[in-house]
Design a protein around this motif. Structure first.
Motif, mmCIF file in Angstrom:
data_model
loop_
_atom_site.group_PDB
_atom_site.id
_atom_site.type_symbol
_atom_site.label_atom_id
_atom_site.label_comp_id
_atom_site.label_asym_id
_atom_site.label_seq_id
_atom_site.Cartn_x
_atom_site.Cartn_y
_atom_site.Cartn_z
ATOM 1 N N GLY A 486 -4.680 10.405 -1.253
ATOM 2 C CA GLY A 486 -4.683 9.598 -0.037
ATOM 3 C C GLY A 486 -3.890 8.321 -0.140
ATOM 4 O O GLY A 486 -3.816 7.545 0.816
ATOM 5 N N VAL A 487 -3.258 8.076 -1.314
ATOM 6 C CA VAL A 487 -2.548 6.819 -1.569
ATOM 7 C C VAL A 487 -1.044 7.044 -1.498
ATOM 8 O O VAL A 487 -0.507 7.949 -2.139
ATOM 9 C CB VAL A 487 -2.933 6.243 -2.947
ATOM 10 C CG1 VAL A 487 -2.044 5.067 -3.309
ATOM 11 C CG2 VAL A 487 -4.401 5.832 -2.944
ATOM 12 N N LYS A 510 -1.997 3.416 2.679
ATOM 13 C CA LYS A 510 -2.589 4.747 2.786
ATOM 14 C C LYS A 510 -1.551 5.812 3.128
ATOM 15 O O LYS A 510 -0.651 5.591 3.923
ATOM 16 C CB LYS A 510 -3.664 4.774 3.886
ATOM 17 C CG LYS A 510 -4.861 3.886 3.641
ATOM 18 C CD LYS A 510 -5.846 4.022 4.806
ATOM 19 C CE LYS A 510 -7.048 3.091 4.665
ATOM 20 N NZ LYS A 510 -7.990 3.229 5.794
ATOM 21 N N LYS A 511 -1.730 6.993 2.521
ATOM 22 C CA LYS A 511 -1.031 8.196 2.979
ATOM 23 C C LYS A 511 -1.937 8.956 3.951
ATOM 24 O O LYS A 511 -1.474 9.546 4.917
ATOM 25 C CB LYS A 511 -0.669 9.093 1.786
ATOM 26 C CG LYS A 511 0.142 10.326 2.155
ATOM 27 C CD LYS A 511 0.298 11.285 0.966
ATOM 28 C CE LYS A 511 1.088 10.668 -0.154
ATOM 29 N NZ LYS A 511 1.297 11.638 -1.272
ATOM 30 N N ASP A 512 -3.237 8.910 3.651
ATOM 31 C CA ASP A 512 -4.255 9.549 4.501
ATOM 32 C C ASP A 512 -5.093 8.442 5.149
ATOM 33 O O ASP A 512 -5.783 7.686 4.453
ATOM 34 C CB ASP A 512 -5.138 10.462 3.647
ATOM 35 C CG ASP A 512 -6.227 11.170 4.430
ATOM 36 O OD1 ASP A 512 -6.944 11.988 3.824
ATOM 37 O OD2 ASP A 512 -6.374 10.910 5.651
ATOM 38 N N GLU A 513 -5.031 8.344 6.471
ATOM 39 C CA GLU A 513 -5.715 7.259 7.174
ATOM 40 C C GLU A 513 -7.230 7.314 7.029
ATOM 41 O O GLU A 513 -7.920 6.331 7.282
ATOM 42 C CB GLU A 513 -5.332 7.266 8.665
ATOM 43 C CG GLU A 513 -3.948 6.724 8.946
ATOM 44 C CD GLU A 513 -3.770 5.302 8.434
ATOM 45 O OE1 GLU A 513 -4.704 4.482 8.599
ATOM 46 O OE2 GLU A 513 -2.711 5.007 7.854
ATOM 47 N N ARG A 540 -3.116 -2.255 3.193
ATOM 48 C CA ARG A 540 -1.987 -2.887 3.873
ATOM 49 C C ARG A 540 -1.144 -1.820 4.577
ATOM 50 O O ARG A 540 -1.118 -0.662 4.142
ATOM 51 C CB ARG A 540 -1.083 -3.612 2.866
ATOM 52 C CG ARG A 540 -1.706 -4.841 2.202
ATOM 53 C CD ARG A 540 -1.718 -6.021 3.158
ATOM 54 N NE ARG A 540 -2.170 -7.245 2.530
ATOM 55 C CZ ARG A 540 -1.361 -8.156 1.978
ATOM 56 N NH1 ARG A 540 -0.055 -7.960 1.968
ATOM 57 N NH2 ARG A 540 -1.851 -9.250 1.433
ATOM 58 N N VAL A 541 -0.417 -2.244 5.599
ATOM 59 C CA VAL A 541 0.532 -1.348 6.254
ATOM 60 C C VAL A 541 1.758 -1.156 5.361
ATOM 61 O O VAL A 541 2.345 -0.082 5.295
ATOM 62 C CB VAL A 541 0.958 -1.901 7.633
ATOM 63 C CG1 VAL A 541 2.049 -1.035 8.262
ATOM 64 C CG2 VAL A 541 -0.252 -1.978 8.559
ATOM 65 N N GLU A 542 2.145 -2.209 4.650
ATOM 66 C CA GLU A 542 3.254 -2.121 3.702
ATOM 67 C C GLU A 542 3.074 -3.179 2.631
ATOM 68 O O GLU A 542 2.291 -4.132 2.794
ATOM 69 C CB GLU A 542 4.604 -2.298 4.398
ATOM 70 C CG GLU A 542 4.773 -3.639 5.084
ATOM 71 C CD GLU A 542 6.116 -3.783 5.774
ATOM 72 O OE1 GLU A 542 6.396 -4.893 6.262
ATOM 73 O OE2 GLU A 542 6.867 -2.802 5.822
ATOM 74 N N LEU A 543 3.796 -3.014 1.525
ATOM 75 C CA LEU A 543 3.754 -3.970 0.425
ATOM 76 C C LEU A 543 5.082 -4.712 0.348
ATOM 77 O O LEU A 543 6.138 -4.137 0.626
ATOM 78 C CB LEU A 543 3.487 -3.247 -0.903
ATOM 79 C CG LEU A 543 2.176 -2.458 -0.986
ATOM 80 C CD1 LEU A 543 2.046 -1.805 -2.359
ATOM 81 C CD2 LEU A 543 0.969 -3.335 -0.710
#
Length: 565
Positions: A486-487, A510-513, A540-543
């Protein structure tokens, strides 16, 4: 020293390279320009440039620069993304006898001013998109000559006009600026074509590049790379990839290999592995100005059977999760070169499944031109290490007193070889901190070497997290968490903790919400010993990342410290 790791080399890789074959990078250029004159060398925005055109255009720019009255060894800055003007410009600067100062186009005025002043740069070739930044600082620098490029300069009249109109007026990517004494790039070409280029005698110890580094840990320093450094590293990289080029499962290598150049050429990784190595081997570099625009990247790559793709873990990861990328033709992909940050096993497995080409993880720094070690290119196995020392390279693992530690013990990775810089430009005190009396460069990375000669990076010294007296290394935590289905992306940092001194905090995309903090905490409890488990998780939405896609742990750590305060 005992190079016991040579027993682990693939049979076709030489133990030594002869960097004395060429006196300078310019000799490599001259040989390639003559040998491959009618081949395409670079393609940008769909417009190809041949080796002959690169030869002729760079002579024009070199002649124009020489007419400005500068002396051999003067510094010329280049502030451009991956456009056709970049290889023309660096070839011109080196041929004219000057030093290339690569500049990140996304620099703030403060960062640009520091680099121009620290290097003593006298001239700059800059894309007009970033001219407003230069305008704010130029009066406080030694810049005497400004060459102003635009996106459409080398795309032909009609296409160039269209691209410039869209960039300037539709996408509004060129902020207003005033540089009244600047000369346009195409004017330089026209004037230079009527001038006489004068070849300059260059030797191994003449400076070729100032490659600035360390900006995230303080003021950036210029790694002084002489022609010997770059010649050696190009020949080392050429030797190292030979097993992949002659892979019996793929058949004979194509007559001309094709690079997908998505990393910025001003960064040492792409500069050497794409630009310089590509020219040395007569390859074609497909230039990608913005790798974050995956749709554009895929569009540019689609017409070609890519042979080599140098990249970083985050870009490999993003493309492996893009279904459109999976539709490309990977039948000629020989080398997927991973560098800049640790390659995660989950990403490597998915990449191999999609492309049929393993990620070969290598390691280096701006100070080492950059490549110092690499995994063999004749295997699909993921080692989780940075591989073996390159030909003509020594690697030692040192304790805090600078003495070698026994095999299997942690210590600082140190590198010695013809690719190691001569020092930091104008900073002998900083040079003395990182160079040992016997010529090793101390990297600041903590690693372990095994009995085969493979080194595993444990982490950067300064990134280490101290939990109740135990050393916790973010790379290990991130590698484990990245394997969770999921990451998508993860970064681990240390934050203050009243009980343990520091605690581990994860920042996760996340890859899986449906992934929850509880799910991830349970997964970590199953895969990490107690003191390594994260105490906090933030989605986070992005890093935050550097321009080459390296996750900025320090930025996340500083943000966490502010919250804690």
């Amino acid at each position: 020293m005992d190079r016991f790791w040579l027993k682990s080399y693939p049979p076709s890789v030489p133990h030594e390279i002869d960097h004395h074959r060429y006196e300078s990078v310019v000799q490599i250029f001259d040989e390639a320009f003559a040998k491959y004159r009618n081949r395409k060398a670079f393609v940008g925005f769909g417009k190809p440039m041949t080796y002959g055109e690169l030869d002729d255009l760079s002579k024009c720019v070199a002649a124009w620069l020489q007419s400005r009255g500068m002396q051999k060894g003067d510094r010329v800055a280049v502030m451009m993304p991956n456009v056709l003007q970049y290889p023309v410009t660096i070839a011109a600067i080196l041929r004219a006898g000057y030093v290339v100062v690569n500049v990140n186009p996304m620099y703030t005025p403060r960062e640009l001013e520091h680099q121009l002043k620290d290097s003593g740069t006298r001239a700059i070739v800059i894309l007009e998109n970033f001219a407003t930044t230069l305008q704010q600082v130029i009066a406080r620098t030694k810049i005497e000559h400004v060459v102003l490029a635009s996106m459409g300069d080398l795309l032909g009249f009609a296409k160039g006009m269209l691209v410039n109109f869209v960039v300037r007026h539709v996408k509004k990517m060129v902020p207003a600026f005033e540089l009244p004494h600047a000369t346009r790039f195409n004017t330089v070409l026209a004037e230079g074509s009527r001038m006489q280029y004068k070849p300059v005698a260059l030797g191994h110890e003449d400076v070729a590049f100032l490659q600035y580094t360390g900006g995230t840990t303080g003021l950036a320093k210029g790694a002084t790379l002489v022609h010997r450094n770059l010649v050696a590293n190009v020949l080392q990289a050429e030797a190292w990839i030979q097993p992949a080029l002659h892979n019996p499962r793929k058949g004979p290598a194509p007559e001309q290999m094709i690079w997908l150049c998505a990393l910025p050429l001003y960064h040492i990784f792409a500069l050497t592995s794409c630009c310089l190595l590509g020219i040395r081997l007569g390859g074609l570099n497909v230039l990608i100005p913005n790798p974050r625009d995956q749709a554009a990247l895929i569009k540019e790559a689609r017409p070609y059977k890519i042979s080599l793709f140098p990249s970083v873990n985050t870009l490999f990861n993003a493309l492996a999760n893009n279904p459109e990328f999976a539709k490309l033709d990977f039948s000629e992909l020989r080398v997927s070169l991973g560098g800049g940050m640790a390659v995660q096993e989950a990403v490597a497995k998915k990449w191999l499944a999609i492309t049929g080409c393993p990620i070969c993880e290598a390691y280096g720094l701006s100070e080492t031109s950059p490549a110092a070690t690499g995994n063999p290119t004749d295997t699909d196995a993921f080692s989780g290490t940075i591989g073996l020392p390159f030909p003509s390279t020594d690697v030692a693992i040192l304790d805090d007193d600078g003495k070698p530690v026994p095999l299997g013990e942690r210590g600082e990775i140190a590198i010695r070889g013809p690719q190691v810089m001569v020092g930091y430009w104008g900073h002998p005190d900083e040079t003395a901190k990182v160079m040992t009396p016997d010529g090793f460069f101390k990297t600041g990375d903590v690693g372990i070497m095994d009995e085969r000669g493979y080194t595993r990076i444990v982490d950067r010294k300064k990134d280490m997290i101290l939990v109740s007296g135990f050393n916790v290394y973010p790379n290990e935590i991130e590698g484990v968490v990245a394997n969770h289905p999921g990451v998508l992306e993860v970064a681990a940092v240390g934050v203050p903790d009243a009980n343990s001194g520091e605690a581990v905090k994860l920042f996760v995309v996340k890859k899986d919400e449906s992934l929850t903090e509880r799910d991830l905490m349970q997964y970590c409890a199953e895969n990490l010993t107690g003191y390594k488990k994260p105490k906090y998780i933030e989605f986070r939405v992005e890093l935050p990342k550097t321009n080459v896609g390296k996750i900025l742990r320090r930025e996340l750590r500083d943000e966490a410290l502010k919250k804690a305060a």
